[in-house]
Design an enzyme around this catalytic site. Structure first.
Site, PDB file in Angstrom:
ATOM      1  N   TYR A 142       0.310 -10.482   3.751  1.00 45.91           N
ATOM      2  CA  TYR A 142       1.494 -11.304   3.982  1.00 45.91           C
ATOM      3  C   TYR A 142       1.160 -12.797   4.013  1.00 45.91           C
ATOM      4  CZ  TYR A 142       3.952  -6.996   5.307  1.00 45.91           C
ATOM      5  OH  TYR A 142       4.521  -5.751   5.319  1.00 45.91           O
ATOM      6  N   LYS A 192      -7.437   2.306   3.596  1.00 45.51           N
ATOM      7  CA  LYS A 192      -7.355   2.919   2.264  1.00 45.51           C
ATOM      8  C   LYS A 192      -8.736   2.706   1.623  1.00 45.51           C
ATOM      9  CE  LYS A 192      -4.941   4.812  -1.118  1.00 45.51           C
ATOM     10  NZ  LYS A 192      -4.517   6.228  -1.077  1.00 45.51           N
ATOM     11  N   ASP A 248       2.781  -2.477   9.532  1.00 48.61           N
ATOM     12  CA  ASP A 248       4.214  -2.760   9.425  1.00 48.61           C
ATOM     13  C   ASP A 248       4.967  -1.480   9.058  1.00 48.61           C
ATOM     14  OD1 ASP A 248       6.606  -4.077   9.237  1.00 48.61           O
ATOM     15  OD2 ASP A 248       6.132  -5.190   7.417  1.00 48.61           O
ATOM     16  N   ASP A 252       7.271   1.138  11.810  1.00 45.13           N
ATOM     17  CA  ASP A 252       8.678   1.491  11.599  1.00 45.13           C
ATOM     18  C   ASP A 252       8.856   3.002  11.486  1.00 45.13           C
ATOM     19  OD1 ASP A 252       9.563  -1.081  11.751  1.00 45.13           O
ATOM     20  OD2 ASP A 252      10.694  -1.020   9.877  1.00 45.13           O
TER      21      ASP A 252
END
Ligand code: NAD
Length: 364
Positions: A142, A192, A248, A252
């Protein structure tokens, strides 16, 4: 008597309504345990855009830096929703994260048994879920540069950059281990590493510092596998730690396990290193809920529980935090429900009434 300075940023929509109840509960904690909370309030988000032309003023940031903790409501609403607008309410949140160096986002997800039928998963899968998603908040894709679009040979191209330093990874992972030590002593590190270089460094650092926390059981999960396990066996997780983008998405997803947005608190912690403030900001995970704003029917529990996190994590008041959590449990166990949680046989309690009941339960 100890006294503490709290910055109040109620924001927009239901923000001011739920923050008022959160403050009421903090004051009740003060009366019961002999603390004094001094509040300094300021305008952020859409309200600040209307009043000053900016979502977050420099003065507000400076005020926040002088506090012991920040208690935040929510920002945003249809009035300021134009995606092309230069000033947007969310800039207040990003500005506070950056300005206060808030690098660790902590989202506890606790399933209350009476909500087990409210989630989209089977009750037997979600019953007993009690986990934390810990997300790195100030690094990763980000914020990495370059981040741009360009045209080459008549074709559009784009790049986002995922960058982390060893130091940024280590400090968030250490928060994860420390949180796990205070709970069921299990840490799931998400990456990952089979594909991404950044994840390979992440995993290497996790493995290097794990020996400092011998009492914590460590597991590594690839992020794609983690999204599956979160809905197939959520009860197995204790603390999940992930970099910004993965965190993120996972936070959620995890919030859906609890059955209601109105119940989930969060904390964003600052760095004490690098000259950072070490401040924490506490807020519900929900937004400003413009559809119900002004009606006095918002569920204040997420805000109240954010206050409990503030007491615990910024002020070191563990007994006080537990007392607030126990008061919320007692009010719910007694069958009181805000409108968003009320069943057909319940008489819903409005925002203020829920706050009053929690205060009564706190007083014992
Ligand atoms: P939202 O969380 O505000 O609302 C989603 C749904 O949940 C709505 O139906 C709302 O009524 C309900 N809800 C939320 N909190 C509730 C509560 N405490 N009690 C009862 N019901 C509650 O999300 P949204 O509708 O996507 O966004 C509304 C605005 O909030 C947007 O402008 C968005 O940008 C902003 N937002 C702000 C934050 C923040 O300030 N941290 C977070 C998310 C969204």
């Amino acid at each position: 008597m100890s006294s503490f300075n709290i910055g109040l940023l109620p924001g927009d929509g239901i923000g001011p309504e739920v923050v008022a109840e959160g403050v009421k509960v903090l004051d009740a904690v003060g009366s019961r345990f002999g603390h004094e909370f001094a509040y300094t309030s300021d305008t952020v988000g859409g309200a600040a855009i209307d009043a000053f032309g900016f979502a977050l003023r420099d003065e507000t940031l400076e005020m926040c830096k002088a506090q012991d903790a920040i208690f935040f409501g929510a920002v945003g609403g249809p009035k300021w929703d134009d995606p092309n607008a230069k000033v947007r309410p969310e800039q207040a949140i990003l500005g506070l994260r950056k300005g206060l160096g808030l690098f660790a986002n902590i989202r506890p997800v606790k399933m209350y048994d009476f909500l087990a039928d409210s989630t989209s998963l089977k009750p037997e899968v979600v019953r007993g879920v009690d986990l934390i998603v810990l997300r790195e908040l100030t690094g990763g894709i980000y914020f990495g540069k370059p981040q741009k679009q360009w045209v080459e040979n008549g074709e559009r191209h784009v790049v986002d950059t995922l960058a982390y330093s060893e130091h940024e990874i280590e400090r968030i992972v250490r928060v994860g281990f420390a949180l796990a030590q205070g709970r069921r002593k299990k840490l799931t590190s998400v990456d990952k590493a089979n594909v991404m270089e950044s994840s390979r460094l992440w995993r290497a650092i996790v493995l290097e510092i794990a020996p400092d926390y011998p009492d914590v059981e460590l597991e590594h999960l690839l992020v794609d596998a983690c999204t599956m396990h979160l809905i197939s066996r959520p009860g197995d997780f204790d603390v999940i730690v992930a970099e910004n983008l993965f965190g993120d998405v996972l936070s959620d997803e995890a919030s859906m396990l609890a059955g209601s947005m109105g119940m989930l608190p969060s904390a964003s912690l600052g760095a004490r290193d690098e000259g950072g403030t070490g401040l924490g900001m506490y807020e519900p995970i929900h937004g400003s809920a413009p559809d119900i704003a002004g009606q006095g029917i918002a569920n204040p529990i997420a805000q109240v529980l954010s206050g409990a996190m503030l007491l615990r994590l910024s002020l070191g008041l563990e007994a006080e935090a537990l007392a607030v959590e126990a008061a919320v449990d007692a009010v719910l166990a007694a069958g009181h429900r805000p409108p968003d949680l009320a069943g057909p046989n319940d008489t819903p309690k409005d925002t203020t009434a829920m706050g009053d009941l929690i205060v009564e339960a706190l007083a014992g």
